[in-house]
Design a protein around this motif. Structure first.
Motif, short mmCIF file in Angstrom:
data_model
loop_
_atom_site.label_atom_id
_atom_site.label_comp_id
_atom_site.label_asym_id
_atom_site.label_seq_id
_atom_site.Cartn_x
_atom_site.Cartn_y
_atom_site.Cartn_z
N PHE A 146 26.17 32.70 1.58
CA PHE A 146 25.45 33.78 2.27
C PHE A 146 26.27 34.26 3.45
CE2 PHE A 146 22.58 31.28 -0.20
CZ PHE A 146 21.91 32.27 -0.91
N LEU A 147 26.20 35.57 3.70
CA LEU A 147 27.08 36.18 4.71
C LEU A 147 26.28 36.94 5.76
CD1 LEU A 147 29.61 37.55 2.05
CD2 LEU A 147 29.94 35.54 3.49
N GLU A 148 25.00 36.66 5.84
CA GLU A 148 24.13 37.39 6.75
C GLU A 148 23.17 36.45 7.46
OE1 GLU A 148 23.17 40.48 7.77
OE2 GLU A 148 25.06 41.24 6.99
N GLY A 149 22.88 36.78 8.71
CA GLY A 149 21.78 36.13 9.44
C GLY A 149 21.90 34.63 9.60
N PHE A 203 21.71 32.18 7.65
CA PHE A 203 22.45 31.39 6.66
C PHE A 203 23.90 31.85 6.48
CE2 PHE A 203 17.92 31.04 5.13
CZ PHE A 203 17.74 29.76 5.65
N ASN A 204 24.36 32.70 7.39
CA ASN A 204 25.74 33.19 7.33
C ASN A 204 26.72 32.01 7.27
OD1 ASN A 204 28.07 34.66 7.47
ND2 ASN A 204 27.81 35.31 9.61
N GLY A 205 27.52 31.94 6.23
CA GLY A 205 28.52 30.88 6.09
C GLY A 205 28.02 29.64 5.36
C1 LIG Z 1 29.10 35.90 9.65
O1 LIG Z 1 29.98 34.91 10.16
C2 LIG Z 1 31.32 35.35 10.25
C3 LIG Z 1 32.18 34.16 10.64
O2 LIG Z 1 31.63 33.45 11.71
C4 LIG Z 1 31.41 36.51 11.24
O3 LIG Z 1 32.75 36.99 11.32
C5 LIG Z 1 30.50 37.62 10.76
O4 LIG Z 1 30.48 38.68 11.71
C6 LIG Z 1 29.08 37.12 10.54
N1 LIG Z 1 28.31 38.17 9.90
C7 LIG Z 1 27.11 38.53 10.35
C8 LIG Z 1 26.49 39.64 9.63
O5 LIG Z 1 26.56 37.98 11.30
#
Ligand SMILES: *[C@@H]1O[C@H](CO)[C@@H](O)[C@H](O)[C@H]1NC(C)=O
Length: 217
Positions: free
Chosen positions: A125-128, A130-132
């Motif tokens: 997941f790349l948002e909110g 659960f990002n990462g």
């Molecule tokens: C998700 O995490 C990455 C790495 O920490 C960061 O560069 C990115 O801006 C984050 N994305 C959001 C949507 O918060």
């Protein structure tokens, strides 16, 4: 004399303790699971996975097509590698919230459309919140069934100790191209970590990556 005796005894005790610590040095120890259990969460995730075979940048590629020509769109032994976008809505252009990376194998010798695949993938997941963080999924998928169930067998980050299941339902499929949109409902038990890992000196001096919560136990 008495002082010397006390000193001698205490030194002997210290040495004995030190010696027994060295002798019993090990690579594992028991920790109480109670703190982890009290932080356990149950989360429902809802999103759509897009399988794109036909585009300038396909998200699915077939590797090593089997030489046996069978009357099946995905003959036994076919291997597909995926990096599929996960979106918030059924439209591929809706907000992307993660990706599915992995593979699936055609694992039935039955001809025709009775397709049975075995999928292994990491949903990242790349948002909110659960990002990462990611979920590991491995299981059988009889893709022409209305609803399929896939086990969640693990996870990382916010999804450490993950276990659960996914109900997958195809909402759109192009039989000529093979492109498909699949709705995913994931139900997952996990426990949240509040910060990244820290180091702890284990009893034999080896550094292990430890969890900030577990290391407080
Ligand atoms: C998700 O995490 C990455 C790495 O920490 C960061 O560069 C990115 O801006 C984050 N994305 C959001 C949507 O918060």
């Amino acid at each position: 004399m008495a002082n010397f005796k006390t000193f001698f005894i205490s030194q002997t005790l210290t040495l004995t303790l030190l010696f027994s610590t060295l002798v019993t040095a090990t690579y594992h120890h028991n920790i109480s699971p109670s703190l982890v259990r009290s932080r356990e969460k149950l989360t429902h995730l809802h999103f759509y996975l897009h399988e794109i075979f036909t585009s300038e940048k396909p998200s699915n590629i077939v590797i090593d097509p089997p030489k046996v020509v069978a009357s099946s769109p995905l003959p036994f032994g076919s291997q597909v590698v995926i990096e599929d976008p996960l979106t918030i809505g059924p439209d591929v252009k809706s907000k992307e919230i993660g990706k599915a990376q992995g593979f699936y194998l055609s694992a039935t010798q039955r001809p025709g459309l009775e397709l049975e695949i075995v999928m292994g993938m990491a949903l990242t997941f790349l948002e909110g919140e659960f990002n990462g963080s990611s979920l590991s999924v491995l299981g059988r998928n009889k893709i022409f069934n209305e609803v399929r169930e896939l086990p969640i067998i693990g996870g990382t980050g916010e999804f450490r100790f993950a276990r659960g299941y996914i109900l997958a339902r195809t909402v759109k499929v192009d039989y000529h191209k093979g492109d498909a949109t699949v709705e995913y409902n994931a139900y997952v038990y996990h426990y949240s970590s509040t910060s990244s890992s820290s180091h702890e000196i284990f009893n034999d001096g080896v550094q292990f990556m430890t969890d900030p919560i577990l290391s407080k136990i």
